[in-house]
Design an enzyme around this catalytic site. Structure first.
Site, PDB file in Angstrom:
ATOM      1  N   HIS A 157       0.815  -1.223   0.000  1.00 11.30           N
ATOM      2  CA  HIS A 157       0.000   0.000   0.000  1.00 11.30           C
ATOM      3  C   HIS A 157       0.846   1.270   0.000  1.00 11.30           C
ATOM      4  CE1 HIS A 157      -3.442  -2.509   0.495  1.00 11.30           C
ATOM      5  NE2 HIS A 157      -3.191  -2.820   1.752  1.00 11.30           N
ATOM      6  N   ASP A 192      -2.842 -10.433  -2.472  1.00  8.97           N
ATOM      7  CA  ASP A 192      -3.412  -9.987  -1.199  1.00  8.97           C
ATOM      8  C   ASP A 192      -4.879  -9.615  -1.438  1.00  8.97           C
ATOM      9  OD1 ASP A 192      -2.238  -8.610   1.610  1.00  8.97           O
ATOM     10  OD2 ASP A 192      -3.999  -7.606   0.810  1.00  8.97           O
ATOM     11  N   HIS A 194      -6.442  -7.047  -0.541  1.00  8.16           N
ATOM     12  CA  HIS A 194      -6.568  -5.607  -0.767  1.00  8.16           C
ATOM     13  C   HIS A 194      -5.807  -5.191  -2.018  1.00  8.16           C
ATOM     14  CE1 HIS A 194      -6.907  -6.205   3.655  1.00  8.16           C
ATOM     15  NE2 HIS A 194      -7.893  -5.328   3.536  1.00  8.16           N
ATOM     16  N   ASP A 281      -4.437 -12.913   3.563  1.00 11.01           N
ATOM     17  CA  ASP A 281      -5.655 -12.354   4.132  1.00 11.01           C
ATOM     18  C   ASP A 281      -6.887 -12.568   3.265  1.00 11.01           C
ATOM     19  OD1 ASP A 281      -4.595 -10.613   2.281  1.00 11.01           O
ATOM     20  OD2 ASP A 281      -4.643  -8.853   3.567  1.00 11.01           O
TER      21      ASP A 281
END
Length: 344
Positions: A157, A192, A194, A281
């Site tokens: 991120h 991931d 996200h 995740d």
């Protein structure tokens, strides 16, 4: 298959952050890395510390002023704010603006949300997390077929000049840039749950690094603002970004279908070396997950990644303190090692 890890990464230990109107315990804890480290040792993986490759590989993908800011940010905060919690609260608007000289203004300038609180040892932890990524990629450049970098805090991120979503330095981007020293076309495959929004930010206008991010639809799920299907790159990077979105509740079959779209796109790009932004995740019992991945799905992904036949740096991203974190890491990494042994 070797693993790279440095114990100094455990020193960043945030207690809480402000999310959806309330303080909550911070999910990005050192225990994440401890669980995976101990699993690696149990399964006979060789773990080696990274060499210190200096700041140059980090600054190759990040604004140098951004990198330098973190070195003494905690000390400056304590001098200015005393015992107050170092959580950013002032953020610039969408206009470009200019950087303040105040620690309060600078923390908000460089930290785009409240999920990246400073701790006394944040700089040391994020520096060695990035060095782990550099070392991982360097081992691939020098001949290892696949290497696992246990990077923590995670990185995907983090933008070129902004911390976001638990991430300070973009380890996957750092690794990809190291690989580019040897390989003409590199891909980052972000699995991931996200969006790899920071990696997208760094490479969006470049045609030499292909980014494929598989993630839950950002219209309704963090990171919200980047990762939409129509974002495909700009300028020289047009067509070198692929966002594969999932809906909350997506089944393992749906996830693997989209995953295979990514595999095909990476192959079509003519990829010569690969970085995997490896998040666990997507597991259905992960505290941050809204999809239905299981260990069986992670094993399938691992084996199909190895079968791509590319020099590969595995860079750890998310995967939080749910019941299956260590088990899913074990399944993925031992399956990767097993599949690699078939090609030796």
């Amino acid at each position: 298959m070797k693993a790279i890890f440095d114990e100094r990464q455990l020193k960043h230990n945030p207690e809480r952050y402000f999310r959806r109107g309330a303080y909550i315990p911070h999910p990005e804890q050192p225990e994440r890395a401890v669980l995976i480290r101990d699993m690696l040792l149990k399964n006979g993986f060789e773990i080696e510390p990274p060499l210190d490759h200096g700041e140059e590989p980090i600054k190759a993908v990040h604004d140098p002023d951004y990198v330098d800011f973190w070195k003494d940010a905690y000390v400056r905060w304590r001098e200015a704010a005393g015992d107050a919690e170092p959580i950013p609260t002032y953020h610039p608007g969408r206009r470009a603006g200019r950087r303040s000289s105040s620690i309060y203004g600078q923390l908000g300038w460089y930290a785009t949300d409240t999920s990246v609180p400073l701790t006394e040892n944040t700089w040391e932890a994020i520096y060695w997390s990035a060095q782990t990524a550099v070392e991982t990629a360097h081992r691939v450049v020098t001949g290892d077929r696949m290497v696992y970098g246990l990077c923590r805090p995670p990185g995907h991120h983090a933008m070129s000049n902004g911390a976001n979503g638990f991430c300070f330095f973009n380890n996957a981007a750092v690794a990809a840039q190291v690989l580019r020293q040897e390989y003409g076309k590199v891909a980052v495959f972000d699995i991931d749950t996200h969006t790899g929004n920071g990696t997208l930010d760094i490479f969006y206008e470049r045609g030499d690094v292909f980014l494929c991010s598989l993630h839950v639809d950002p219209d309704i799920y963090p990171t919200y603002y980047l990762g939409y299907a129509d974002e495909t790159g700009e300028g020289p990077g047009k067509g070198a970004t692929l966002n594969l979105t999932l809906q909350p509740g997506a089944t393992e079959a749906a996830i693997l279908h989209r995953f295979r779209e990514g595999v095909q796109a990476i192959q079509d790009f003519g990829t010569e070396a690969l970085v995997i932004s490896l998040g666990f995740d997507m597991a259905r019992d992960d505290p941050l997950s809204e999809v239905g991945m299981t260990g069986t799905g992670f094993e399938t992904m691992a084996r199909e990644i190895v079968r791509m036949g590319l020099p590969t740096a595995l860079i750890q991203e998310g995967g939080y303190l749910g019941p299956s974190l260590s088990n899913n890491a074990e399944i993925f990494l031992t399956a990767s090692r097993d599949e690699l042994s078939k090609t030796d």
